[in-house]
Design a protein around this motif. Sequence first.
Motif, PDB file in Angstrom:
ATOM      1  N   GLY A  72       0.660  -1.121  -0.049  1.00  0.00           N
ATOM      2  CA  GLY A  72       0.048  -0.030   0.106  1.00  0.00           C
ATOM      3  C   GLY A  72       0.791   1.160   0.093  1.00  0.00           C
ATOM      4  O   GLY A  72       2.166   1.228   0.105  1.00  0.00           O
ATOM      5  N   LYS A  73       0.353   2.338  -0.293  1.00  0.00           N
ATOM      6  CA  LYS A  73       1.157   3.798  -0.307  1.00  0.00           C
ATOM      7  C   LYS A  73       1.440   3.907   1.281  1.00  0.00           C
ATOM      8  O   LYS A  73       2.560   4.836   1.457  1.00  0.00           O
ATOM      9  CB  LYS A  73       0.133   4.784  -1.084  1.00  0.00           C
ATOM     10  CG  LYS A  73      -0.146   4.625  -2.338  1.00  0.00           C
ATOM     11  CD  LYS A  73      -0.970   5.707  -2.995  1.00  0.00           C
ATOM     12  CE  LYS A  73      -1.124   5.355  -4.365  1.00  0.00           C
ATOM     13  NZ  LYS A  73      -2.001   6.838  -4.844  1.00  0.00           N
ATOM     14  N   ALA A  74       0.723   3.678   2.244  1.00  0.00           N
ATOM     15  CA  ALA A  74       0.935   3.904   3.483  1.00  0.00           C
ATOM     16  C   ALA A  74       0.154   2.906   4.554  1.00  0.00           C
ATOM     17  O   ALA A  74      -0.805   2.235   4.009  1.00  0.00           O
ATOM     18  CB  ALA A  74       0.475   5.408   3.975  1.00  0.00           C
ATOM     19  N   ASP A  75       0.727   2.956   5.865  1.00  0.00           N
ATOM     20  CA  ASP A  75      -0.198   1.868   6.530  1.00  0.00           C
ATOM     21  C   ASP A  75      -1.535   2.256   6.572  1.00  0.00           C
ATOM     22  O   ASP A  75      -1.897   3.440   6.755  1.00  0.00           O
ATOM     23  CB  ASP A  75       0.437   2.107   8.078  1.00  0.00           C
ATOM     24  CG  ASP A  75       0.508   0.658   8.754  1.00  0.00           C
ATOM     25  OD1 ASP A  75      -0.443  -0.062   8.506  1.00  0.00           O
ATOM     26  OD2 ASP A  75       1.430   0.478   9.397  1.00  0.00           O
ATOM     27  N   GLY A  76      -2.393   1.108   6.542  1.00  0.00           N
ATOM     28  CA  GLY A  76      -3.704   1.517   6.358  1.00  0.00           C
ATOM     29  C   GLY A  76      -4.475   1.726   4.933  1.00  0.00           C
ATOM     30  O   GLY A  76      -5.700   1.733   5.062  1.00  0.00           O
ATOM     31  N   ASP A  77      -3.736   1.502   3.878  1.00  0.00           N
ATOM     32  CA  ASP A  77      -4.012   1.771   2.702  1.00  0.00           C
ATOM     33  C   ASP A  77      -4.570   0.409   2.013  1.00  0.00           C
ATOM     34  O   ASP A  77      -3.946  -0.456   1.467  1.00  0.00           O
ATOM     35  CB  ASP A  77      -2.774   2.261   1.761  1.00  0.00           C
ATOM     36  CG  ASP A  77      -3.355   2.286   0.391  1.00  0.00           C
ATOM     37  OD1 ASP A  77      -4.506   2.233   0.001  1.00  0.00           O
ATOM     38  OD2 ASP A  77      -2.457   2.376  -0.667  1.00  0.00           O
ATOM     39  N   ASN A  78      -6.082   0.077   2.336  1.00  0.00           N
ATOM     40  CA  ASN A  78      -6.275  -1.541   2.032  1.00  0.00           C
ATOM     41  C   ASN A  78      -6.331  -1.271   0.516  1.00  0.00           C
ATOM     42  O   ASN A  78      -6.206  -2.305   0.048  1.00  0.00           O
ATOM     43  CB  ASN A  78      -7.737  -1.587   2.696  1.00  0.00           C
ATOM     44  CG  ASN A  78      -8.366  -2.694   2.319  1.00  0.00           C
ATOM     45  OD1 ASN A  78      -7.874  -4.116   2.578  1.00  0.00           O
ATOM     46  ND2 ASN A  78      -9.577  -2.729   1.556  1.00  0.00           N
ATOM     47  N   ALA A  79      -6.914  -0.299  -0.012  1.00  0.00           N
ATOM     48  CA  ALA A  79      -7.093  -0.288  -1.457  1.00  0.00           C
ATOM     49  C   ALA A  79      -5.865  -0.735  -2.359  1.00  0.00           C
ATOM     50  O   ALA A  79      -5.997  -1.495  -3.430  1.00  0.00           O
ATOM     51  CB  ALA A  79      -7.968   1.048  -2.132  1.00  0.00           C
ATOM     52  N   GLY A  80      -4.844  -0.040  -1.989  1.00  0.00           N
ATOM     53  CA  GLY A  80      -3.508  -0.606  -2.557  1.00  0.00           C
ATOM     54  C   GLY A  80      -3.509  -1.971  -2.478  1.00  0.00           C
ATOM     55  O   GLY A  80      -2.812  -2.597  -3.504  1.00  0.00           O
ATOM     56  N   GLN A  81      -3.556  -2.663  -1.266  1.00  0.00           N
ATOM     57  CA  GLN A  81      -3.161  -4.086  -0.966  1.00  0.00           C
ATOM     58  C   GLN A  81      -4.257  -4.966  -2.085  1.00  0.00           C
ATOM     59  O   GLN A  81      -3.924  -5.836  -2.566  1.00  0.00           O
ATOM     60  CB  GLN A  81      -3.248  -4.221   0.347  1.00  0.00           C
ATOM     61  CG  GLN A  81      -2.282  -3.657   1.186  1.00  0.00           C
ATOM     62  CD  GLN A  81      -1.976  -4.432   2.647  1.00  0.00           C
ATOM     63  OE1 GLN A  81      -3.167  -4.826   3.228  1.00  0.00           O
ATOM     64  NE2 GLN A  81      -0.870  -4.668   2.906  1.00  0.00           N
ATOM     65  N   VAL A  82      -5.360  -4.393  -1.957  1.00  0.00           N
ATOM     66  CA  VAL A  82      -6.427  -5.092  -2.940  1.00  0.00           C
ATOM     67  C   VAL A  82      -5.965  -5.181  -4.377  1.00  0.00           C
ATOM     68  O   VAL A  82      -6.064  -6.118  -5.077  1.00  0.00           O
ATOM     69  CB  VAL A  82      -7.947  -4.689  -2.715  1.00  0.00           C
ATOM     70  CG1 VAL A  82      -8.833  -5.244  -3.907  1.00  0.00           C
ATOM     71  CG2 VAL A  82      -8.180  -4.793  -1.204  1.00  0.00           C
ATOM     72  N   THR A  83      -5.552  -4.010  -4.842  1.00  0.00           N
ATOM     73  CA  THR A  83      -5.117  -3.666  -6.166  1.00  0.00           C
ATOM     74  C   THR A  83      -3.998  -4.685  -6.381  1.00  0.00           C
ATOM     75  O   THR A  83      -3.528  -5.359  -7.402  1.00  0.00           O
ATOM     76  CB  THR A  83      -4.815  -2.263  -6.440  1.00  0.00           C
ATOM     77  OG1 THR A  83      -5.877  -1.624  -6.378  1.00  0.00           O
ATOM     78  CG2 THR A  83      -4.115  -2.194  -8.004  1.00  0.00           C
ATOM     79  N   ALA A  84      -2.928  -4.687  -5.623  1.00  0.00           N
ATOM     80  CA  ALA A  84      -1.805  -5.509  -5.665  1.00  0.00           C
ATOM     81  C   ALA A  84      -2.031  -6.943  -5.596  1.00  0.00           C
ATOM     82  O   ALA A  84      -1.430  -7.853  -6.523  1.00  0.00           O
ATOM     83  CB  ALA A  84      -0.719  -5.188  -4.430  1.00  0.00           C
ATOM     84  N   MET A  85      -2.892  -7.269  -4.886  1.00  0.00           N
ATOM     85  CA  MET A  85      -3.509  -8.885  -4.824  1.00  0.00           C
ATOM     86  C   MET A  85      -4.153  -9.299  -6.136  1.00  0.00           C
ATOM     87  O   MET A  85      -3.705 -10.320  -6.803  1.00  0.00           O
ATOM     88  CB  MET A  85      -4.439  -9.127  -3.650  1.00  0.00           C
ATOM     89  CG  MET A  85      -5.074 -10.449  -3.485  1.00  0.00           C
ATOM     90  SD  MET A  85      -5.926 -10.618  -2.277  1.00  0.00           S
ATOM     91  CE  MET A  85      -4.767 -10.675  -0.868  1.00  0.00           C
ATOM     92  N   GLU A  86      -4.874  -8.432  -6.784  1.00  0.00           N
ATOM     93  CA  GLU A  86      -5.636  -8.699  -7.972  1.00  0.00           C
ATOM     94  C   GLU A  86      -4.463  -8.786  -9.091  1.00  0.00           C
ATOM     95  O   GLU A  86      -4.517  -9.791 -10.151  1.00  0.00           O
ATOM     96  CB  GLU A  86      -6.518  -7.753  -8.469  1.00  0.00           C
ATOM     97  CG  GLU A  86      -7.768  -7.425  -7.307  1.00  0.00           C
ATOM     98  CD  GLU A  86      -8.850  -6.361  -7.674  1.00  0.00           C
ATOM     99  OE1 GLU A  86      -8.491  -5.445  -8.375  1.00  0.00           O
ATOM    100  OE2 GLU A  86      -9.761  -6.551  -7.099  1.00  0.00           O
ATOM    101  N   ASN A  87      -3.369  -7.904  -9.093  1.00  0.00           N
ATOM    102  CA  ASN A  87      -2.347  -8.022 -10.197  1.00  0.00           C
ATOM    103  C   ASN A  87      -1.750  -9.375  -9.973  1.00  0.00           C
ATOM    104  O   ASN A  87      -1.141  -9.791 -11.080  1.00  0.00           O
ATOM    105  CB  ASN A  87      -1.638  -6.540 -10.041  1.00  0.00           C
ATOM    106  CG  ASN A  87      -2.303  -5.309 -10.290  1.00  0.00           C
ATOM    107  OD1 ASN A  87      -3.119  -5.476 -11.128  1.00  0.00           O
ATOM    108  ND2 ASN A  87      -1.820  -4.263  -9.933  1.00  0.00           N
ATOM    109  N   MET A  88      -1.268  -9.794  -8.756  1.00  0.00           N
ATOM    110  CA  MET A  88      -0.876 -10.840  -8.671  1.00  0.00           C
ATOM    111  C   MET A  88      -1.462 -12.012  -9.009  1.00  0.00           C
ATOM    112  O   MET A  88      -0.623 -12.980  -9.556  1.00  0.00           O
ATOM    113  CB  MET A  88      -0.183 -10.917  -7.111  1.00  0.00           C
ATOM    114  CG  MET A  88       0.810 -10.000  -6.690  1.00  0.00           C
ATOM    115  SD  MET A  88       1.332 -10.058  -5.009  1.00  0.00           S
ATOM    116  CE  MET A  88       2.542  -8.665  -4.843  1.00  0.00           C
TER     117      MET A  88
END
Length: 336
Positions: free
Chosen positions: A66-82
């Motif tokens: 994520g961009k910062a601690d708490g950035d769930n949207a960034g982690q979701v995007t990373a998961m989808e890309n992986m």
Amino acid sequence: MRSYFLLSSIAAASTLALAASAAVAADQPVIGLIVKTETNPFFVKMIEGATESAKAKGAKLLSGAGKADGDNAGQVTAMENMIGAGAKTILITPSDSKAIVPAIKKAQAKGVQVIALDSPADPADATDALFATDNYKAGILIGEYAKVAMAGRPAKIATLDLLPGHPVGAQRHNGFLKGYGLATKEKADNTLAQPAEVVCMADSFGDRAKGQTAMENCLQKNPDINLVYTINEPAAAGAYNALKKAGKEKAVMIVSIDGGCDGIRDVMAGKIAATSQQYPLKMAAMGVDAGVAYAQGGKKASGYVDTGVTLISAKPVAGVDSKDTKLGLDLCWGKK
């Protein structure tokens, strides 16, 4: 004619080599690692450990954050890309332990093994497995140390926490209070206890600058603070800067959790009295091993695996088991 056959042979050999390479690539386990942020030294070390382990095991590692601690949207995007890139195992340190669960379920429905590292999802059994420090125990250890080191002085405590509702932040905070002998919450409770001795609570997001601001605000609220608990060592470094700026660094004790190399050096320098050391390289290596095992045999990891915690201090206190800073430097974030 001879040249023609030579060129044909070379071309055929190249084709076979490319085909063999493609076959190897197709069989190569693809493992994703998603951390909270790529700037926190803890997660930088975790990525390094996973990269080394993947190379040694012949796996391909994809990393994201994520961009910062708490950035769930960034982690979701990373998961989808992986998942799109072929990852069959995803290792994740959830930033928002509840909000990430739907994305985890979608991944699992596609046959992807999801393992939490360091931080559990909420509920914890949303992931296939969890490889992490016992964060409640880590908090207890520094609480026990602080209680003895305070030598009977009435405590006026500031807690520089992570962010609201996060299991790791709650477990460390509440564990610290339990170790100190104060009223607290149980391990499974993700709310933060605030007994009368805690005169200020502030969120630091595990960040040095935010930790300094939080400490400055706490000192304005109660200038008599004499004990500071911090979620991690970057927050502790920020707290120390604020205390030094106020001329209070020698009168206030700081205890923390993580045990990174810089944090151990701060213990050696007297900036932090004690810290609970955890082992992100071990978490990463175990995660990669589990990913390779799933790719090769189809068996998923399961349950919780405690990756260990050690109390490190420069000045041991009676009745509390701790190790010295030399050992802390030898072990800092390595494989125990």
